[in-house]
Motif scaffolding. Structure first.
Motif, PDB file in Angstrom:
ATOM      1  N   GLY A 248       0.808  -1.201   0.000  1.00 16.52           N
ATOM      2  CA  GLY A 248       0.000   0.000   0.000  1.00 16.52           C
ATOM      3  C   GLY A 248       0.840   1.248   0.000  1.00 16.52           C
ATOM      4  N   THR A 249       0.350   2.265   0.694  1.00 17.81           N
ATOM      5  CA  THR A 249       1.031   3.550   0.773  1.00 17.81           C
ATOM      6  C   THR A 249       1.301   3.896   2.231  1.00 17.81           C
ATOM      7  N   SER A 250       1.929   5.042   2.460  1.00 16.22           N
ATOM      8  CA  SER A 250       2.193   5.446   3.841  1.00 16.22           C
ATOM      9  C   SER A 250       0.901   5.774   4.584  1.00 16.22           C
ATOM     10  N   ALA A 251      -0.186   6.029   3.845  1.00 11.01           N
ATOM     11  CA  ALA A 251      -1.471   6.340   4.483  1.00 11.01           C
ATOM     12  C   ALA A 251      -2.251   5.083   4.847  1.00 11.01           C
ATOM     13  N   SER A 252      -2.093   4.008   4.065  1.00 12.46           N
ATOM     14  CA  SER A 252      -2.884   2.799   4.307  1.00 12.46           C
ATOM     15  C   SER A 252      -2.143   1.583   3.771  1.00 12.46           C
ATOM     16  N   GLN A 253      -2.066   0.547   4.614  1.00 14.52           N
ATOM     17  CA  GLN A 253      -1.420  -0.695   4.214  1.00 14.52           C
ATOM     18  C   GLN A 253      -2.418  -1.841   4.390  1.00 14.52           C
ATOM     19  N   SER A 254      -2.264  -2.870   3.556  1.00 16.05           N
ATOM     20  CA  SER A 254      -3.206  -3.989   3.651  1.00 16.05           C
ATOM     21  C   SER A 254      -2.525  -5.288   3.259  1.00 16.05           C
ATOM     22  N   ALA A 255      -3.150  -6.381   3.692  1.00 15.43           N
ATOM     23  CA  ALA A 255      -2.726  -7.736   3.328  1.00 15.43           C
ATOM     24  C   ALA A 255      -3.977  -8.598   3.259  1.00 15.43           C
ATOM     25  N   SER A 256      -3.889  -9.695   2.517  1.00 14.81           N
ATOM     26  CA  SER A 256      -5.079 -10.546   2.396  1.00 14.81           C
ATOM     27  C   SER A 256      -4.678 -12.005   2.246  1.00 14.81           C
ATOM     28  N   TRP A 257      -5.629 -12.878   2.584  1.00 12.61           N
ATOM     29  CA  TRP A 257      -5.465 -14.314   2.446  1.00 12.61           C
ATOM     30  C   TRP A 257      -6.695 -14.839   1.727  1.00 12.61           C
ATOM     31  N   SER A 258      -6.498 -15.822   0.852  1.00 10.87           N
ATOM     32  CA  SER A 258      -7.630 -16.431   0.148  1.00 10.87           C
ATOM     33  C   SER A 258      -7.721 -17.905   0.512  1.00 10.87           C
ATOM     34  N   SER A 259      -8.843 -18.516   0.209  1.00  8.97           N
ATOM     35  CA  SER A 259      -9.117 -19.938   0.478  1.00  8.97           C
ATOM     36  C   SER A 259      -8.908 -20.284   1.947  1.00  8.97           C
ATOM     37  N   VAL A 260      -9.465 -19.444   2.827  1.00  6.76           N
ATOM     38  CA  VAL A 260      -9.367 -19.678   4.264  1.00  6.76           C
ATOM     39  C   VAL A 260     -10.517 -20.591   4.683  1.00  6.76           C
ATOM     40  N   SER A 261     -10.187 -21.666   5.373  1.00  8.96           N
ATOM     41  CA  SER A 261     -11.215 -22.607   5.820  1.00  8.96           C
ATOM     42  C   SER A 261     -12.057 -21.985   6.934  1.00  8.96           C
ATOM     43  N   PRO A 262     -13.306 -22.434   7.091  1.00  8.98           N
ATOM     44  CA  PRO A 262     -14.142 -21.908   8.176  1.00  8.98           C
ATOM     45  C   PRO A 262     -13.521 -22.183   9.538  1.00  8.98           C
ATOM     46  N   GLY A 263     -13.641 -21.215  10.443  1.00 11.92           N
ATOM     47  CA  GLY A 263     -13.106 -21.368  11.774  1.00 11.92           C
ATOM     48  C   GLY A 263     -12.818 -20.028  12.422  1.00 11.92           C
ATOM     49  N   THR A 264     -12.198 -20.071  13.603  1.00  8.77           N
ATOM     50  CA  THR A 264     -11.838 -18.858  14.341  1.00  8.77           C
ATOM     51  C   THR A 264     -10.345 -18.605  14.154  1.00  8.77           C
ATOM     52  N   TYR A 265      -9.998 -17.381  13.818  1.00 12.14           N
ATOM     53  CA  TYR A 265      -8.613 -17.014  13.534  1.00 12.14           C
ATOM     54  C   TYR A 265      -8.235 -15.752  14.296  1.00 12.14           C
ATOM     55  N   THR A 266      -6.927 -15.537  14.416  1.00 14.59           N
ATOM     56  CA  THR A 266      -6.387 -14.306  14.983  1.00 14.59           C
ATOM     57  C   THR A 266      -5.458 -13.688  13.949  1.00 14.59           C
ATOM     58  N   VAL A 267      -5.648 -12.403  13.684  1.00 15.38           N
ATOM     59  CA  VAL A 267      -4.797 -11.685  12.742  1.00 15.38           C
ATOM     60  C   VAL A 267      -3.883 -10.774  13.547  1.00 15.38           C
ATOM     61  N   ILE A 268      -2.583 -10.877  13.283  1.00 13.62           N
ATOM     62  CA  ILE A 268      -1.581 -10.030  13.946  1.00 13.62           C
ATOM     63  C   ILE A 268      -0.813  -9.290  12.865  1.00 13.62           C
ATOM     64  N   VAL A 269      -0.640  -7.991  13.045  1.00 12.64           N
ATOM     65  CA  VAL A 269       0.138  -7.182  12.110  1.00 12.64           C
ATOM     66  C   VAL A 269       1.371  -6.656  12.838  1.00 12.64           C
ATOM     67  N   VAL A 270       2.548  -6.968  12.277  1.00 10.68           N
ATOM     68  CA  VAL A 270       3.814  -6.478  12.825  1.00 10.68           C
ATOM     69  C   VAL A 270       4.471  -5.612  11.757  1.00 10.68           C
ATOM     70  N   CYS A 271       4.763  -4.363  12.129  1.00 11.27           N
ATOM     71  CA  CYS A 271       5.355  -3.420  11.182  1.00 11.27           C
ATOM     72  C   CYS A 271       6.820  -3.765  10.928  1.00 11.27           C
ATOM     73  N   ALA A 272       7.378  -3.153   9.885  1.00 11.36           N
ATOM     74  CA  ALA A 272       8.777  -3.407   9.520  1.00 11.36           C
ATOM     75  C   ALA A 272       9.735  -2.944  10.603  1.00 11.36           C
ATOM     76  N   ASN A 273       9.317  -1.964  11.407  1.00 14.98           N
ATOM     77  CA  ASN A 273      10.191  -1.493  12.488  1.00 14.98           C
ATOM     78  C   ASN A 273      10.076  -2.360  13.742  1.00 14.98           C
ATOM     79  N   GLY A 274       9.279  -3.433  13.685  1.00 16.67           N
ATOM     80  CA  GLY A 274       9.189  -4.375  14.797  1.00 16.67           C
ATOM     81  C   GLY A 274       8.037  -4.136  15.752  1.00 16.67           C
ATOM     82  N   THR A 275       7.302  -3.048  15.599  1.00 20.26           N
ATOM     83  CA  THR A 275       6.173  -2.786  16.491  1.00 20.26           C
ATOM     84  C   THR A 275       4.939  -3.544  16.011  1.00 20.26           C
ATOM     85  N   THR A 276       4.119  -3.938  16.956  1.00 23.17           N
ATOM     86  CA  THR A 276       2.871  -4.629  16.621  1.00 23.17           C
ATOM     87  C   THR A 276       1.777  -3.584  16.421  1.00 23.17           C
ATOM     88  N   ALA A 277       1.206  -3.550  15.212  1.00 18.28           N
ATOM     89  CA  ALA A 277       0.150  -2.578  14.912  1.00 18.28           C
ATOM     90  C   ALA A 277      -1.160  -2.970  15.566  1.00 18.28           C
TER      91      ALA A 277
END
Length: 187
Positions: free
Chosen positions: A82-111
């Motif tokens: 994305g850009t400095s204003a907005s970043q995104s990621a996606s996954w396809s063909s995810v099976s039904p269930g409960t998941y946790t999404v974690i985003v870790v920035c390039a500088n090591g901080t957890t978003a």
């Protein structure tokens, strides 16, 4: 006067007791919010954030963890784009269930971290064929009169009302006449 004070004190106690759970829940609601937004569409999962600055080559990574996984590296990882204003990621063909999404920035901080539920996709059903329609002749709205040779005749509203008045007046006259005859003559 004393009962008024008792009611006032008990009312204040009830109000304080009602406000206490709300006050205790408020900090946890703030703690739950994160800098990421996760959405699902069918078997696709996407995450969006604006918290990750670029280090020149990337914004960072996002990881999709199942309920049994506890570490960022155990999940399905996707690079943030994305850009400095907005970043995104996606996954396809995810099976039904409960998941946790974690985003870790390039500088090591957890978003942020967010749990999601992926439901089973609905299977589209084939459109039902329409039953063939049959045409039929409309029946008269005011009744049908059978006559010689099967003749059909529609009566107008005035004719129907006039006939009903004649039948009603004839019935009243017949009842009046029969009652009058049944009474003995008085001389």
């Amino acid at each position: 006067m004393r009962t008024t004070q008792i009611f006032l004190r008990s009312g204040l106690t009830v109000a304080a007791a009602a406000a206490l759970p709300i006050a205790l829940a408020a900090p946890s609601a703030v703690a739950v919010s994160s800098g990421i937004s996760v959405s699902t569409t069918g078997s696709n999962v996407s995450v969006t954030t604006s918290a990750c600055p670029s280090n020149g080559s990337s914004f960072g990574n996002a990881s999709l963890l199942t309920s049994g996984q506890t570490n960022f590296s155990q999940g399905r990882q996707a690079s943030l784009t994305g850009t400095s204003a907005s970043q995104s990621a996606s996954w396809s063909s995810v099976s039904p269930g409960t998941y946790t999404v974690i985003v870790v920035c390039a500088n090591g901080t957890t978003a942020g971290t967010q749990s999601i539920i992926v439901s089973s996709p609905t299977i589209p059903t084939a459109p039902k064929e329409k039953a063939p329609t049959t045409s039929s002749t409309a029946s008269p709205s005011r009744g049908v009169m059978g006559g010689l040779g099967g003749a059909v005749r529609n009566y107008g509203t005035v004719t129907v009302v006039g006939g009903a008045v004649l039948v009603a007046s004839g019935s009243v006259a017949a009842v009046w006449y029969l009652r009058r005859r049944a009474k003995p003559n008085r001389l």
